[in-house]
Design a protein around this motif. Sequence first.
Motif, short mmCIF file in Angstrom:
data_model
loop_
_atom_site.label_atom_id
_atom_site.label_comp_id
_atom_site.label_asym_id
_atom_site.label_seq_id
_atom_site.Cartn_x
_atom_site.Cartn_y
_atom_site.Cartn_z
N ARG A 67 0.85 -1.20 0.00
CA ARG A 67 0.00 0.00 0.00
C ARG A 67 0.88 1.24 0.00
O ARG A 67 1.86 1.31 0.74
CB ARG A 67 -0.90 0.00 1.24
CG ARG A 67 -2.02 1.04 1.22
CD ARG A 67 -2.83 0.97 2.50
NE ARG A 67 -2.11 1.58 3.62
CZ ARG A 67 -2.46 1.42 4.90
NH1 ARG A 67 -3.46 0.65 5.23
NH2 ARG A 67 -1.77 2.03 5.86
N VAL A 68 0.54 2.21 -0.81
CA VAL A 68 1.33 3.43 -0.94
C VAL A 68 0.78 4.46 0.04
O VAL A 68 -0.27 5.07 -0.20
CB VAL A 68 1.30 3.98 -2.37
CG1 VAL A 68 2.18 5.22 -2.48
CG2 VAL A 68 1.75 2.91 -3.37
N ASP A 69 1.46 4.67 1.16
CA ASP A 69 1.01 5.63 2.17
C ASP A 69 1.61 7.01 1.98
O ASP A 69 1.01 8.01 2.37
CB ASP A 69 1.36 5.11 3.56
CG ASP A 69 0.43 4.02 4.03
OD1 ASP A 69 -0.11 3.29 3.16
OD2 ASP A 69 0.21 3.88 5.25
N GLN A 70 2.81 7.07 1.41
CA GLN A 70 3.50 8.34 1.17
C GLN A 70 4.38 8.11 -0.06
O GLN A 70 5.40 7.44 0.02
CB GLN A 70 4.34 8.70 2.39
CG GLN A 70 5.04 10.05 2.34
CD GLN A 70 5.74 10.36 3.65
OE1 GLN A 70 5.19 10.13 4.72
NE2 GLN A 70 6.95 10.88 3.58
N LEU A 155 -4.31 -4.75 4.70
CA LEU A 155 -3.95 -3.49 4.02
C LEU A 155 -5.07 -2.45 4.13
O LEU A 155 -4.81 -1.26 4.01
CB LEU A 155 -3.64 -3.77 2.55
CG LEU A 155 -2.35 -4.56 2.29
CD1 LEU A 155 -2.21 -4.88 0.81
CD2 LEU A 155 -1.13 -3.80 2.79
N ALA A 156 -6.30 -2.90 4.38
CA ALA A 156 -7.41 -1.95 4.57
C ALA A 156 -7.50 -1.46 6.01
O ALA A 156 -8.11 -0.41 6.25
CB ALA A 156 -8.73 -2.60 4.15
N ARG A 157 -6.88 -2.19 6.97
CA ARG A 157 -7.05 -1.85 8.38
C ARG A 157 -5.85 -1.16 9.01
O ARG A 157 -6.02 -0.36 9.94
CB ARG A 157 -7.36 -3.12 9.19
CG ARG A 157 -8.72 -3.68 8.99
CD ARG A 157 -9.08 -4.63 10.13
NE ARG A 157 -8.04 -5.63 10.39
CZ ARG A 157 -8.00 -6.82 9.82
NH1 ARG A 157 -8.92 -7.16 8.94
NH2 ARG A 157 -7.04 -7.68 10.11
N VAL A 158 -4.64 -1.50 8.58
CA VAL A 158 -3.45 -0.90 9.22
C VAL A 158 -3.53 0.62 9.10
O VAL A 158 -3.71 1.14 8.00
CB VAL A 158 -2.16 -1.43 8.57
CG1 VAL A 158 -0.95 -0.65 9.07
CG2 VAL A 158 -1.98 -2.91 8.86
N PRO A 159 -3.42 1.35 10.20
CA PRO A 159 -3.55 2.82 10.14
C PRO A 159 -2.55 3.44 9.16
O PRO A 159 -1.46 2.90 8.92
CB PRO A 159 -3.24 3.26 11.58
CG PRO A 159 -3.58 2.06 12.41
CD PRO A 159 -3.23 0.87 11.58
N TRP A 160 -2.96 4.55 8.60
CA TRP A 160 -2.13 5.32 7.68
C TRP A 160 -0.78 5.58 8.33
O TRP A 160 -0.70 6.11 9.44
CB TRP A 160 -2.85 6.61 7.34
CG TRP A 160 -2.23 7.44 6.26
CD1 TRP A 160 -1.59 7.01 5.15
CD2 TRP A 160 -2.21 8.87 6.19
NE1 TRP A 160 -1.17 8.06 4.38
CE2 TRP A 160 -1.54 9.22 4.99
CE3 TRP A 160 -2.70 9.88 7.01
CZ2 TRP A 160 -1.35 10.55 4.60
CZ3 TRP A 160 -2.52 11.20 6.62
CH2 TRP A 160 -1.84 11.52 5.43
N GLN A 161 0.31 5.21 7.64
CA GLN A 161 1.65 5.25 8.20
C GLN A 161 2.51 6.42 7.73
O GLN A 161 3.71 6.43 7.95
CB GLN A 161 2.38 3.94 7.87
CG GLN A 161 1.75 2.71 8.48
CD GLN A 161 1.90 2.68 9.99
OE1 GLN A 161 2.98 2.88 10.53
NE2 GLN A 161 0.78 2.47 10.68
N ALA A 162 1.92 7.40 7.06
CA ALA A 162 2.71 8.54 6.59
C ALA A 162 3.44 9.21 7.74
O ALA A 162 2.99 9.21 8.89
CB ALA A 162 1.80 9.54 5.88
#
Length: 254
Positions: A67-70, A155-162
Amino acid sequence: MSGTGVLALRLAGPLQSWGASSRFTRRTTESAPTKSGVVGLLAAAAGIERGDDARLASLAGLRFGVRVDQPGTRIRDFHTAHHGVTGASMPLSERFYLADAVFVAALEGDHALLTSLDDALRAPAYPPYLGRRSCPPTEPVGLGLHEDTRLEGVLARVPWQASAWYRRRHPTPCTLTVLRERAPGEPVTAADVLRDQPVSFDAAHRQHTLRTITTTTVPTPTPTPTPAPVPAGGSPQGTHDPFAALDVLEDDSA
């Protein structure tokens, strides 16, 4: 415990480089981590030697998604080198990197295997790196083993990691891009292919095959964790971020 699980990773660092088609003096990077690169990171942590194709096969058989967070910024660098014996100059090479990028990767498969990899990340046999040895992660890579049979759910649940600085400067996106392998039985839809399915890391016969990738999106997981307060010139207690002091200086000068 038997069954299936999903191992989640946070891939973040000043620089990352995930090559899938680099040749000769031009070393490119994909816009997201490759399966070959992430499997190599896990193999290093587990102490798997480059020529051990049998143990590599068990890791390569895990289903992979990212997943692309940043998204980061693509940059180019020029490298010079000299032959270690003769001292002769080697050809000038171009090397591409992703700067300030953050990704969440997930691997789905045998629970026992993923448990051993999760343990290895806590005490790696060889240091992990983000595609190239010159690209160390800024924080521990492991986000834990999830009792979930599908990587889509993780990948839908892990909090946004930016990064904290990125969240301060950018609005929270509505969705995040996910690049993943098709699930067993999932209908075939429009997809891309990438030659990053590892077969052997042996320097004498390194080999990769094609892998099919499906691109989807997920709503940005909420609530977004609130960053811990950062003391002047330092990092939150219990963590180490070597770039926190630069962040403070930049904010003060703004």
